[in-house]
Design a protein around this motif. Sequence first.
Motif, PDB file in Angstrom:
ATOM      1  N   VAL A 102      24.419  36.706 -30.674  1.00 39.34           N
ATOM      2  CA  VAL A 102      24.449  35.652 -29.656  1.00 39.34           C
ATOM      3  C   VAL A 102      25.244  36.105 -28.445  1.00 39.34           C
ATOM      4  O   VAL A 102      24.848  35.886 -27.293  1.00 39.34           O
ATOM      5  N   VAL A 103      26.381  36.753 -28.679  1.00 41.71           N
ATOM      6  CA  VAL A 103      27.202  37.262 -27.572  1.00 41.71           C
ATOM      7  C   VAL A 103      26.427  38.319 -26.794  1.00 41.71           C
ATOM      8  O   VAL A 103      26.455  38.353 -25.555  1.00 41.71           O
ATOM      9  N   ARG A 104      25.722  39.184 -27.508  1.00 39.39           N
ATOM     10  CA  ARG A 104      24.913  40.215 -26.852  1.00 39.39           C
ATOM     11  C   ARG A 104      23.868  39.598 -25.925  1.00 39.39           C
ATOM     12  O   ARG A 104      23.683  40.040 -24.789  1.00 39.39           O
ATOM     13  N   ASP A 105      23.210  38.560 -26.401  1.00 39.92           N
ATOM     14  CA  ASP A 105      22.195  37.906 -25.563  1.00 39.92           C
ATOM     15  C   ASP A 105      22.814  37.271 -24.320  1.00 39.92           C
ATOM     16  O   ASP A 105      22.233  37.305 -23.229  1.00 39.92           O
ATOM     17  N   ILE A 106      23.999  36.686 -24.489  1.00 41.66           N
ATOM     18  CA  ILE A 106      24.673  36.076 -23.341  1.00 41.66           C
ATOM     19  C   ILE A 106      25.049  37.142 -22.315  1.00 41.66           C
ATOM     20  O   ILE A 106      24.833  36.971 -21.106  1.00 41.66           O
ATOM     21  N   LEU A 107      25.593  38.259 -22.795  1.00 38.36           N
ATOM     22  CA  LEU A 107      25.959  39.335 -21.871  1.00 38.36           C
ATOM     23  C   LEU A 107      24.724  39.857 -21.139  1.00 38.36           C
ATOM     24  O   LEU A 107      24.748  40.071 -19.914  1.00 38.36           O
ATOM     25  N   ARG A 108      23.642  40.044 -21.854  1.00 41.95           N
ATOM     26  CA  ARG A 108      22.423  40.563 -21.223  1.00 41.95           C
ATOM     27  C   ARG A 108      21.848  39.577 -20.207  1.00 41.95           C
ATOM     28  O   ARG A 108      21.222  39.985 -19.220  1.00 41.95           O
ATOM     29  N   SER A 109      22.082  38.288 -20.420  1.00 39.03           N
ATOM     30  CA  SER A 109      21.576  37.306 -19.464  1.00 39.03           C
ATOM     31  C   SER A 109      22.227  37.457 -18.099  1.00 39.03           C
ATOM     32  O   SER A 109      21.668  37.021 -17.083  1.00 39.03           O
ATOM     33  N   GLY A 110      23.409  38.078 -18.070  1.00 39.52           N
ATOM     34  CA  GLY A 110      24.075  38.289 -16.789  1.00 39.52           C
ATOM     35  C   GLY A 110      23.430  39.363 -15.942  1.00 39.52           C
ATOM     36  O   GLY A 110      23.700  39.451 -14.729  1.00 39.52           O
ATOM     37  N   GLU A 111      22.568  40.185 -16.542  1.00 32.46           N
ATOM     38  CA  GLU A 111      21.966  41.302 -15.812  1.00 32.46           C
ATOM     39  C   GLU A 111      20.921  40.861 -14.796  1.00 32.46           C
ATOM     40  O   GLU A 111      20.542  41.628 -13.913  1.00 32.46           O
ATOM     41  N   LYS A 112      20.445  39.618 -14.903  1.00 33.10           N
ATOM     42  CA  LYS A 112      19.357  39.171 -14.028  1.00 33.10           C
ATOM     43  C   LYS A 112      19.840  38.684 -12.667  1.00 33.10           C
ATOM     44  O   LYS A 112      19.038  38.499 -11.747  1.00 33.10           O
ATOM     45  N   TYR A 113      21.147  38.475 -12.519  1.00 32.55           N
ATOM     46  CA  TYR A 113      21.638  37.880 -11.276  1.00 32.55           C
ATOM     47  C   TYR A 113      21.821  38.922 -10.177  1.00 32.55           C
ATOM     48  O   TYR A 113      22.200  40.064 -10.433  1.00 32.55           O
ATOM     49  N   THR A 114      21.573  38.486  -8.948  1.00 30.61           N
ATOM     50  CA  THR A 114      21.691  39.361  -7.782  1.00 30.61           C
ATOM     51  C   THR A 114      22.906  38.969  -6.953  1.00 30.61           C
ATOM     52  O   THR A 114      23.519  37.912  -7.169  1.00 30.61           O
TER      53      THR A 114
ATOM     54  N   VAL B 152      22.701  37.993  -3.956  1.00 27.54           N
ATOM     55  CA  VAL B 152      22.298  36.761  -3.276  1.00 27.54           C
ATOM     56  C   VAL B 152      22.599  35.549  -4.152  1.00 27.54           C
ATOM     57  O   VAL B 152      23.107  34.525  -3.673  1.00 27.54           O
ATOM     58  N   ASP B 153      22.301  35.652  -5.442  1.00 30.72           N
ATOM     59  CA  ASP B 153      22.616  34.566  -6.375  1.00 30.72           C
ATOM     60  C   ASP B 153      24.114  34.264  -6.376  1.00 30.72           C
ATOM     61  O   ASP B 153      24.524  33.091  -6.399  1.00 30.72           O
ATOM     62  N   ALA B 154      24.909  35.319  -6.387  1.00 35.91           N
ATOM     63  CA  ALA B 154      26.363  35.141  -6.439  1.00 35.91           C
ATOM     64  C   ALA B 154      26.876  34.411  -5.199  1.00 35.91           C
ATOM     65  O   ALA B 154      27.673  33.466  -5.296  1.00 35.91           O
ATOM     66  N   PHE B 155      26.408  34.826  -4.016  1.00 34.19           N
ATOM     67  CA  PHE B 155      26.879  34.179  -2.793  1.00 34.19           C
ATOM     68  C   PHE B 155      26.383  32.737  -2.703  1.00 34.19           C
ATOM     69  O   PHE B 155      27.109  31.844  -2.256  1.00 34.19           O
ATOM     70  N   ALA B 156      25.158  32.493  -3.125  1.00 33.16           N
ATOM     71  CA  ALA B 156      24.637  31.121  -3.118  1.00 33.16           C
ATOM     72  C   ALA B 156      25.472  30.226  -4.028  1.00 33.16           C
ATOM     73  O   ALA B 156      25.788  29.077  -3.674  1.00 33.16           O
ATOM     74  N   ALA B 157      25.841  30.738  -5.196  1.00 34.69           N
ATOM     75  CA  ALA B 157      26.644  29.964  -6.129  1.00 34.69           C
ATOM     76  C   ALA B 157      28.055  29.729  -5.586  1.00 34.69           C
ATOM     77  O   ALA B 157      28.626  28.644  -5.737  1.00 34.69           O
ATOM     78  N   LEU B 158      28.631  30.742  -4.960  1.00 31.69           N
ATOM     79  CA  LEU B 158      29.965  30.586  -4.374  1.00 31.69           C
ATOM     80  C   LEU B 158      29.964  29.530  -3.279  1.00 31.69           C
ATOM     81  O   LEU B 158      30.897  28.727  -3.158  1.00 31.69           O
ATOM     82  N   GLN B 159      28.915  29.530  -2.485  1.00 34.06           N
ATOM     83  CA  GLN B 159      28.836  28.529  -1.430  1.00 34.06           C
ATOM     84  C   GLN B 159      28.682  27.123  -2.013  1.00 34.06           C
ATOM     85  O   GLN B 159      29.320  26.162  -1.549  1.00 34.06           O
ATOM     86  N   ARG B 160      27.850  26.983  -3.033  1.00 30.25           N
ATOM     87  CA  ARG B 160      27.680  25.693  -3.680  1.00 30.25           C
ATOM     88  C   ARG B 160      28.979  25.232  -4.327  1.00 30.25           C
ATOM     89  O   ARG B 160      29.359  24.060  -4.226  1.00 30.25           O
ATOM     90  N   LEU B 161      29.675  26.161  -4.968  1.00 26.20           N
ATOM     91  CA  LEU B 161      30.948  25.814  -5.589  1.00 26.20           C
ATOM     92  C   LEU B 161      31.955  25.337  -4.550  1.00 26.20           C
ATOM     93  O   LEU B 161      32.697  24.377  -4.777  1.00 26.20           O
TER      94      LEU B 161
ATOM     95  N   GLN C 178      24.794  28.750 -16.138  1.00 26.80           N
ATOM     96  CA  GLN C 178      23.481  28.745 -15.500  1.00 26.80           C
ATOM     97  C   GLN C 178      23.564  29.364 -14.109  1.00 26.80           C
ATOM     98  O   GLN C 178      22.714  29.138 -13.258  1.00 26.80           O
ATOM     99  N   GLY C 179      24.592  30.139 -13.899  1.00 28.66           N
ATOM    100  CA  GLY C 179      24.813  30.802 -12.620  1.00 28.66           C
ATOM    101  C   GLY C 179      25.395  32.186 -12.841  1.00 28.66           C
ATOM    102  O   GLY C 179      25.541  32.654 -13.977  1.00 28.66           O
ATOM    103  N   PRO C 180      25.772  32.877 -11.769  1.00 30.88           N
ATOM    104  CA  PRO C 180      26.117  34.298 -11.852  1.00 30.88           C
ATOM    105  C   PRO C 180      27.471  34.602 -12.474  1.00 30.88           C
ATOM    106  O   PRO C 180      27.793  35.780 -12.652  1.00 30.88           O
ATOM    107  N   TRP C 181      28.276  33.575 -12.808  1.00 27.57           N
ATOM    108  CA  TRP C 181      29.569  33.906 -13.409  1.00 27.57           C
ATOM    109  C   TRP C 181      29.406  34.584 -14.767  1.00 27.57           C
ATOM    110  O   TRP C 181      30.292  35.327 -15.186  1.00 27.57           O
ATOM    111  N   VAL C 182      28.298  34.342 -15.440  1.00 29.66           N
ATOM    112  CA  VAL C 182      28.091  35.034 -16.708  1.00 29.66           C
ATOM    113  C   VAL C 182      28.009  36.543 -16.478  1.00 29.66           C
ATOM    114  O   VAL C 182      28.375  37.348 -17.352  1.00 29.66           O
ATOM    115  N   ALA C 183      27.572  36.949 -15.280  1.00 27.40           N
ATOM    116  CA  ALA C 183      27.494  38.380 -14.959  1.00 27.40           C
ATOM    117  C   ALA C 183      28.874  39.003 -14.843  1.00 27.40           C
ATOM    118  O   ALA C 183      29.029  40.219 -15.013  1.00 27.40           O
ATOM    119  N   GLU C 184      29.905  38.181 -14.563  1.00 28.76           N
ATOM    120  CA  GLU C 184      31.253  38.731 -14.434  1.00 28.76           C
ATOM    121  C   GLU C 184      31.737  39.328 -15.750  1.00 28.76           C
ATOM    122  O   GLU C 184      32.578  40.244 -15.766  1.00 28.76           O
TER     123      GLU C 184
END
Length: 469
Positions: free
Chosen positions: A332-344, A346-355, A307-313
């Motif tokens: 199903v794998v295709r949909d998961i990979l495509r879900s990573g395209e929505k993250y920015t 900013v999302d990545a840094f926010a998630a890293l800080q929360r982690l 539910q965060g940007p690691w799927v974009a990795e």
Amino acid sequence: MAQDSHGPSTGPSVAEILGSHAGGTGSPTKTATRVADAIAARGDDGTWLSTVPRDELLAAAADIENRPGARTLPLYGVPFGVKDSIDVAGVPTTLSCPDYAYVATATAPAVQRLLDAGALYVGKTNLDQFATGLNGTRTPYTVPRSVFGGEMISGGSSSGSALAVALGQVPFAVATDTAGSGRVPAALNGVVGYKPSRGLISTVGLVPACKSLDCISLMAGSVDDVDRVMDVITGRDDADAWSRDRGPRFSGDDVRVGLPPVEELEFFGDDAMRTAHLGFRDQLARHATIVEISLEPFLAAGTLLYQGPWVAERLVEFGDFLAAKPESIHPVVRDILRSGEKYTAVDAFAALQRLQELKAEVGRLWAGVDVLVVPTIGTTFTVADVLERPIECNTVLGHYTHFGNLLDLLGVAVPVGTTADGRPCSAMLLGPALSDDTVLHLAARVLDEPRANGPAAAPDLARSKEHQA
């Protein structure tokens, strides 16, 4: 394909194979013959994606026998499998996606260490495509089933690695574990699944899923087998940016076991699994120092994974292939990979800080506890269940595993009996990075295994009828 079985039937251990080879009652070629016969007898059951042809396997075993000083090798003639996301020179690496496949030109250092130690490579094991999934159904090849039967999933993504061990075909197999891919199939097939501290085993030659989280792991029938393989496969690799040295050996002190409050445990309506796990906890509490510890920060970290940007990795490795050949990817794998395209960014840094905040909170908890014990999985599913609800079921399977690598933990899935209706019950032992030896010590106690490379054993925590509902 062979009929469903009803639990693991692990074959001879590493120690037993080495003993037979040293004593002359067996040999690498006899072992290779047994393995080839066992695989052929099962047919295409979804365990293996490729195997060394029988005549070549016997020739490789004979070559091991003829090496100078062969009988002194630590894994002399011991057969093993490799998850098909890890390179073996001259063998296709498919990641369970035929259009992505390529023939490897070099062998992954982790696998090469095993070969140099005299181990016998048998073949490549099945996986959820691109190592994306915890259920074992996301493959264009035969969908494997658990050795417990009843159309139960094998778990994934390292589905074939767990089955190869649980079926007794090999005593250990090389797997991977990014979000639980080694521990979940181990739990569903009644074997030991060891996800070491990240960096202890080189990931060079592994096609990455999430490179910052990936970890090569092991499936085995016992902690002793894990110890023997780890003594060979572990080693710093300067080509792996995450590589690090092993932590200290177990000190011999009492192990403080953290148990979450029962109300924080989730079994998703599976009362039989709840009863079995709580029975195991009662047994554990009679022989260990118990500390209550909240699971909340661990679970909060786990939600960041999908539910965060690691799927974009995952797009770092598979983005170009997704753009060029989307039809070649499991839906199903295709949909998961495509879900990573929505993250920015900013999302990545926010998630890293929360982690980082959650890492600090969890780090403070380790000051009072050595090992956290939780269920490996809260319930089981059939293949039909997963095909009907692929994302929901997968999320449930990762409830206790998703946070592991995000929080830099190690984990061991340990079989601790069965539910009243005959399904596998597995406990997961977690510890902070580089406390592997302490966690493995407790795992050996749970399995009532003497541990030759550790101090004298503490009171037994044998798997017994008391663990079972």
